[in-house]
Enzyme design. Structure first.
Site, short mmCIF file in Angstrom:
data_model
loop_
_atom_site.label_atom_id
_atom_site.label_comp_id
_atom_site.label_asym_id
_atom_site.label_seq_id
_atom_site.Cartn_x
_atom_site.Cartn_y
_atom_site.Cartn_z
NE ARG A 204 -51.05 11.72 -35.53
CZ ARG A 204 -51.30 12.74 -34.70
NH1 ARG A 204 -50.42 13.21 -34.29
NH2 ARG A 204 -52.40 13.04 -34.57
CG HIS B 216 -42.58 7.04 -45.83
ND1 HIS B 216 -43.55 7.89 -46.10
CD2 HIS B 216 -41.70 7.12 -46.65
CE1 HIS B 216 -43.35 8.21 -47.51
NE2 HIS B 216 -41.94 7.92 -47.85
CB VAL C 294 -45.81 5.28 -39.93
CG1 VAL C 294 -44.67 5.79 -40.86
CG2 VAL C 294 -46.76 6.29 -39.51
CG ASP C 295 -51.85 2.67 -40.61
OD1 ASP C 295 -51.61 1.53 -41.34
OD2 ASP C 295 -52.15 3.64 -41.42
CB SER D 163 -51.26 13.61 -52.80
OG SER D 163 -50.08 13.42 -51.95
N GLY E 95 -54.98 5.68 -52.50
CA GLY E 95 -54.96 6.72 -51.38
C GLY E 95 -53.41 7.48 -51.06
CD GLN F 280 -46.51 7.10 -50.36
OE1 GLN F 280 -46.03 8.20 -50.32
NE2 GLN F 280 -47.51 6.56 -50.93
#
Ligand code: OAD
Length: 233
Positions: free
Chosen positions: A56, A104, A88-89, A177, A175, A86
């Protein structure tokens, strides 16, 4: 100055080339989520989990923020903006957002597996040193792990995020859900009656009234919303 909170999920980074989790072809279709992103999975096979996040990280180093991230950053010209993500990038930061809360965790950081939230043990990785090797140790001698909030773990930033949402005059959701709690519950901290905008190409169910749904991708949706917000201000 009005305060905006932007709550984002994987769809925010989709147009940068990072897969979402639950769309067709998403990450959780390719990898068993409980193996690579849960506390039990980490305990069972830390080498596999580190390998998954090493991949990742390499992917993140090869992509760039998209127009959506840039437009979120530009909201700071007119508003006080907090991004609660949310993801993690680090694409919000790289696009110029100055106040980003990561619910996160952060892909470009690694930490102790004994005391993961102790700032003393959190280290920042970089392009040259972006892999966690099998058996690599943290500063406290425990196994080095990704600074990611795994499923089955507490979300330490949730209270800070809830407080930000409760202060917002405008809430923007992009973006996500809204499947994963406690993040999905943050929308309920919004003051009653504030404008809430939701940008997503697919319908997302939010159980609150008065949500303006912009059924578009992050970049086009943010173009539309920026025009709307700047016309009002
Ligand atoms: P999901 O994969 O569950 O949802 C992604 C959302 O993005 C969906 O509603 C898509 O319709 C939408 N989407 C797809 N393309 C888009 C685009 N171009 N522009 C805007 N939206 C788009 O991802 P999250 O809701 O972020 O946690 O998932 C939440 C958490 O579940 C993640 O943080 C991760 C995952 O397990 C951990 O790993 C701890």
């Amino acid at each position: 100055m009005k305060q905006i909170v932007v709550l984002t999920g994987a769809g925010m980074s989709a147009e940068s080339g990072i897969s979402t989790f639950r769309d067709a072809g998403g990450l959780w279709e390719k990898y068993p989520v409980m193996q690579v992103a849960s506390h039990d999975g980490w305990e069972a096979d830390p080498v596999l989990v580190n390998q998954f996040y090493n991949e990742r990280r390499r992917e993140l180093l090869s992509v760039r923020p998209n127009r959506g991230h840039e437009l979120v950053a530009q909201l700071e010209r007119l508003f006080k903006v907090s991004v609660v993500t949310q993801n993690v990038d680090n694409l919000h930061e790289r696009a110029g957002s100055s106040h980003v809360i990561h619910l996160h965790g952060e892909l470009m950081k690694a930490t102790s597996s004994l005391d993961p939230n102790n700032p003393q043990f959190i280290e920042t990785l970089n392009a040259e040193h972006c892999n966690i090797a099998p058996g690599q140790k943290a500063k406290d001698g425990s196994l080095l792990r990704p600074f990611i909030v795994f499923f089955q773990e507490a979300v330490p930033m949730i209270e800070t995020a809830a407080e930000e949402v409760s202060k917002a005059n405008i809430l923007i959701i992009i973006g996500t859900s809204l499947n994963v709690y406690p993040a999905a519950g943050l929308v309920h901290y919004a003051k009653p009656g504030i404008p809430i905008y939701l940008i997503d190409p697919k319908p997302v169910s939010v159980r609150i009234n008065g949500v303006t749904f912009i059924q578009k991708g992050a970049s086009d949706g943010m173009e539309e919303l920026t025009q709307l917000l700047t016309a009002v201000e």
